[in-house]
Design an enzyme around this catalytic site. Structure first.
Site, PDB file in Angstrom:
ATOM      1  N   HIS A  71       0.829  -1.219   0.000  1.00 53.42           N
ATOM      2  CA  HIS A  71       0.000   0.000   0.000  1.00 53.42           C
ATOM      3  C   HIS A  71       0.860   1.265   0.000  1.00 53.42           C
ATOM      4  O   HIS A  71       0.431   2.303   0.490  1.00 53.42           O
ATOM      5  CB  HIS A  71      -0.954   0.041   1.196  1.00 53.42           C
ATOM      6  CG  HIS A  71      -1.753  -1.217   1.380  1.00 53.42           C
ATOM      7  ND1 HIS A  71      -3.012  -1.395   0.861  1.00 53.42           N
ATOM      8  CD2 HIS A  71      -1.435  -2.386   1.996  1.00 53.42           C
ATOM      9  CE1 HIS A  71      -3.458  -2.609   1.171  1.00 53.42           C
ATOM     10  NE2 HIS A  71      -2.504  -3.236   1.850  1.00 53.42           N
ATOM     11  N   SER A 131      14.850  20.640 -16.277  1.00 51.93           N
ATOM     12  CA  SER A 131      13.669  21.457 -16.538  1.00 51.93           C
ATOM     13  C   SER A 131      14.116  22.712 -17.276  1.00 51.93           C
ATOM     14  O   SER A 131      15.177  23.266 -16.991  1.00 51.93           O
ATOM     15  CB  SER A 131      12.999  21.830 -15.216  1.00 51.93           C
ATOM     16  OG  SER A 131      12.199  22.980 -15.383  1.00 51.93           O
ATOM     17  N   GLU A 181       9.770   7.528 -16.731  1.00 44.91           N
ATOM     18  CA  GLU A 181       8.408   7.976 -17.067  1.00 44.91           C
ATOM     19  C   GLU A 181       8.021   7.519 -18.475  1.00 44.91           C
ATOM     20  O   GLU A 181       6.880   7.126 -18.716  1.00 44.91           O
ATOM     21  CB  GLU A 181       8.318   9.493 -16.946  1.00 44.91           C
ATOM     22  CG  GLU A 181       8.420   9.949 -15.494  1.00 44.91           C
ATOM     23  CD  GLU A 181       8.563  11.454 -15.370  1.00 44.91           C
ATOM     24  OE1 GLU A 181       7.888  12.034 -14.531  1.00 44.91           O
ATOM     25  OE2 GLU A 181       9.363  12.054 -16.110  1.00 44.91           O
ATOM     26  N   LYS A 183      15.967  21.013 -11.118  1.00 47.83           N
ATOM     27  CA  LYS A 183      15.282  19.759 -11.418  1.00 47.83           C
ATOM     28  C   LYS A 183      16.156  18.738 -12.141  1.00 47.83           C
ATOM     29  O   LYS A 183      16.931  19.068 -13.017  1.00 47.83           O
ATOM     30  CB  LYS A 183      14.047  20.023 -12.298  1.00 47.83           C
ATOM     31  CG  LYS A 183      12.890  20.692 -11.603  1.00 47.83           C
ATOM     32  CD  LYS A 183      12.275  19.897 -10.458  1.00 47.83           C
ATOM     33  CE  LYS A 183      11.461  18.709 -10.916  1.00 47.83           C
ATOM     34  NZ  LYS A 183      10.255  19.085 -11.653  1.00 47.83           N
TER      35      LYS A 183
END
Ligand code: ARG
Length: 466
Positions: free
Chosen positions: A159, A286, A299, A292
């Site tokens: 979980h 970024s 992804e 970043k």
């Protein structure tokens, strides 16, 4: 369009296909990649025709030489593919006919229906081997990371909440099992592909005296003992697209696995976890926020898994409503499997590169796994061994977790007297349960994350991935 533009089938027509129809119905723009397999099929087929006396040895030799020359041209990028010739099969046959008169006999006892089925079965055998090797590469990268960080412990999660401690290697070996099953699935597809369609013709075979076993042997459609394997029903052979579905399903399942692995990596590399550092080579920055470092490879792996599922869905839908046997709809079977192959190959390499370049933040892992709450279940087991029924033991531990929260203390800093008030089965030695090394050493059964079991798995994978 002149009638003569369709030399293979144009004679019963008075008008040629519209330009729009040519563009609409061609498949050579994507099936040209079948050329090596198409040529191998034509060489085996013509060898068989010579073997049974339907063409002469001289004609066979001329056809083979012509096909070899065409393959060399294709490999060198010099072959001129023509959309008006529809597909890879007719492009090659026409080019051969222009050079070799005997080529007019090549299509004897053959249809594009059993030809395309053969090309694809050869392609599936090749494609599954390539992907199996690539996934093996990912597994090797995984083993290297596990080996370099053999002693690292992390919390395991359910979980997405901290659950129980495990060796990092145990988590990585969970991924390893997933990838191992992916390779087994691809090997199954290869085994299912290993039956020769040639001789099925368009739908009902041929009246000519061919030798299907000869062709099957020549193309390597043989069992472990070298015995030829030929498909057993001509109608099923030209209608069947199970392999396409199985191949796409194997790729899609790999896609689900790589996506879940990618998700773990994304979480672990976040500031919140910070268990790992992903390699710069597989991350991007970024355009706005200078600080970043984004886990883009992961992804995209997660994103591409959607595409692999889409390809499977396309194939299932394509086949479901078709009457037997061949229907032209089936030409749409190739773009999804080619895309699944290309994307799976790319993804396996990217996954290997991302995993291979990741490094561990060992102190962050150590801090996370030091959470004594991870051993609450071990404490219940401790009570069980002192005669407390498990359900009561569960409560007895739950009560001290509640107490710890109330007092704002870690579980292992509660006063023993308070703990013993909750349940007298807690002995003076109850704190020994929180010795992490000892806790792991108690996990001795097969498949568990104890050090002996993990060592066994290291030995197993070292041997399996050689
Ligand atoms: N390009 C076709 C395909 O990929 C080859 C088979 C054509 N057969 C036919 N009966 N038109 O499906």
């Amino acid at each position: 369009m002149a009638k003569s533009s369709q030399v293979t089938w144009g004679s019963r027509f008075t008008a040629g296909p519209a330009e729009l129809m040519l563009r609409f119905s061609e498949s050579v723009s994507f099936d040209h990649r079948l050329a090596p397999f198409d040529i191998a099929g034509s060489k085996a087929h013509s060898a068989m025709l010579a073997h049974v006396g339907l063409i002469s040895p001289k004609e066979r030799a001329a056809i083979h030489a012509g096909l070899d020359a065409i393959l060399a041209e294709i490999s060198a990028g010099k072959f001129k593919w023509e959309i008006k010739l529809e597909d890879v099969h007719m492009n090659i046959e026409q080019a051969l006919t222009q050079r070799v008169p005997a080529a007019a006999k090549l299509h004897t006892a053959r249809s594009r229906n059993d030809q395309v089925a053969t090309d694809m079965r050869l392609w599936f055998k090749h494609a599954t081997t390539v992907l199996g090797e690539k996934i093996l590469g990912t597994q090797r990268a995984l083993l290297a990371v596990a080996t370099a960080n053999r002693d690292v412990l992390i919390p395991g999660y359910t979980h997405l909440q901290r659950a129980q401690p495990v060796y990092l290697a145990h988590h990585l070996f969970a991924w390893m099992e997933m990838l191992q099953r992916d390779r087994a699935r691809l090997a199954d597809v290869a085994a299912h592909a290993n039956w020769c369609p040639l001789g099925s013709g368009a739908i009902a075979g041929t009246t000519l005296p061919i030798d299907r076993e000869f062709t099957a042997k020549a193309l390597g459609f043989v069992d472990a003992k070298g015995r030829p394997q030929v498909t057993q029903n001509s109608m099923d052979t030209v209608a069947d697209r199970d392999l396409f579905i199985e191949f796409a399903a194997a790729c899609a399942t790999f896609g689900v696995h790589m996506s879940r692995i990618a998700e773990d990596l994304i979480l672990w590399s976040s500031t919140e976890f910070k268990f790992i550092e992903l390699p710069d080579a597989f991350c991007t920055g970024s355009s706005l926020m200078p600080q970043k470092k984004n886990p883009d490879s992961c992804e995209l792996l997660r994103g591409k898994s959607a595409r692999l599922q889409g390809n499977l869905h396309t194939l299932l839908t394509l086949a479901k409503g078709l009457p037997l046997t061949y229907n032209r709809d089936l030409q749409e079977d190739k773009p999804p499997v080619f895309d699944s192959f290309d994307q799976t190959a790319l993804c396996a390499d990217v996954l290997a590169g991302t995993i291979g370049g990741m490094t561990l933040h060992r102190e962050r892992c150590a801090a996370a796994v030091a959470d004594p709450a991870l051993l609450a279940t071990d404490l219940a087991d401790y009570l069980v061994l002192r005669g407390v029924p498990f359900r009561q033991a569960h409560h007895a531990v739950g009560d001290i977790v509640k107490l710890a929260e109330k007092l704002g203390l870690p579980l292992n800093q509660l006063p023993t007297v308070e703990v013993q008030k909750i349940n007298p089965a807690y002995g003076d030695d109850w704190l020994e349960v929180f010795d992490l090394k000892r806790a792991l050493a108690k996990r001795t059964g097969t498949g568990m994350p104890g050090p002996k079991q993990v060592a066994k798995q290291f030995a197993r994978w070292q041997k399996a991935l050689k």
